[in-house]
Every structure is written in structure tokens, then in C-alpha cells.
Design a protein around this motif. Sequence first.
Motif, PDB file in Angstrom:
ATOM      1  N   THR A   3      11.510  -3.104   2.813  1.00  0.00           N
ATOM      2  CA  THR A   3      10.073  -2.982   3.502  1.00  0.00           C
ATOM      3  C   THR A   3       9.145  -3.287   2.417  1.00  0.00           C
ATOM      4  O   THR A   3       8.165  -3.949   2.434  1.00  0.00           O
ATOM      5  CB  THR A   3       9.813  -2.018   4.483  1.00  0.00           C
ATOM      6  N   ILE A   4       9.363  -2.494   1.219  1.00  0.00           N
ATOM      7  CA  ILE A   4       8.397  -2.305   0.126  1.00  0.00           C
ATOM      8  C   ILE A   4       8.349  -3.714  -0.444  1.00  0.00           C
ATOM      9  O   ILE A   4       7.184  -4.299  -0.754  1.00  0.00           O
ATOM     10  CB  ILE A   4       8.694  -1.268  -0.564  1.00  0.00           C
ATOM     11  N   CYS A   8       5.184  -6.432  -0.574  1.00  0.00           N
ATOM     12  CA  CYS A   8       4.792  -6.789  -1.867  1.00  0.00           C
ATOM     13  C   CYS A   8       4.541  -8.303  -1.992  1.00  0.00           C
ATOM     14  O   CYS A   8       3.906  -8.884  -2.454  1.00  0.00           O
ATOM     15  CB  CYS A   8       5.448  -6.372  -2.965  1.00  0.00           C
TER      16      CYS A   8
END
Length: 136
Positions: A3-4, A8
Motif C-alpha cells: 500500500t505504501i 508513492c
Amino acid sequence: MSTIISACWQYLRAFVLIYLCLFVGNAISALLPITIPGSILGMLLLFALLASQILPAHWVKPGCHVLIRYMALLFVPIGVGVMSYYDELTSQFGPLVVSCVVSTFITMLVVVYSSHMVHRERIIGAPADEETGGKE
């Protein structure tokens, strides 16, 4: 972790697309024989891409939210730059005020007239000459 990376990627894609439109607008501005700011042309290009749905809106939405959130902070350098011309602004205060008042009045007239034309009462299903009352 994914998810990060996804978040990004979404921010990176949004900023790359926004800046790509800006750079293309600057390039077009350099090629034109008249002076139009490249940022304006880039914004028009971005609008055209979004309006024609060539560029999906959700691709640029994360970057737009960040820019709008910090918009007040982006005006600080401009305000400081204007203050360096304080003497010139005070010497030309009268013409600046007159031009602002006149341009505001003209803008209000154009908006009123355009709004009146757009929102006038129309008869649904009537031929075009009946709507105008036979006047052409």
C-alpha cells in the motif's frame, strides 16, 4: 508494504503528469509568436486532457490534493517578491486601483450578460423561430 508503494506510485504519477503538462505548455509558449505564459498553456492542456477523458482524473487527483492543501504556502514567495517593488506600487497606486475597478466592473457585466443568455426561459420542443418570437 504494497500500500505504501502504491501510494508513492500514485503521487509520483500525478506530479509527473502535472509537470509534463507544464513543460509542454512552456515548450508551446516558446514556439508561439505571441506571449502567453507556458503555465497557462499547460493548465489548458491538462484541462483538455481531463475534459476529453484521455487522462483519467484519478491519475492526477492525489497530486492536486497536495497542491491545493499547501496553496497558501505557495503564495509566500510571490508576496515577498511584490514587497520588493513597494516604491513602484505606491507611485502607481491610482492607476492600479482604477484598472482593478474597471476590469472588475467589465467582468461583472460579462458574467451577468452570459448568465442571462444561458439561463433565459426557453420553450421545450418549440421550433427555433418561435423561441425568438419570429425575430432574427
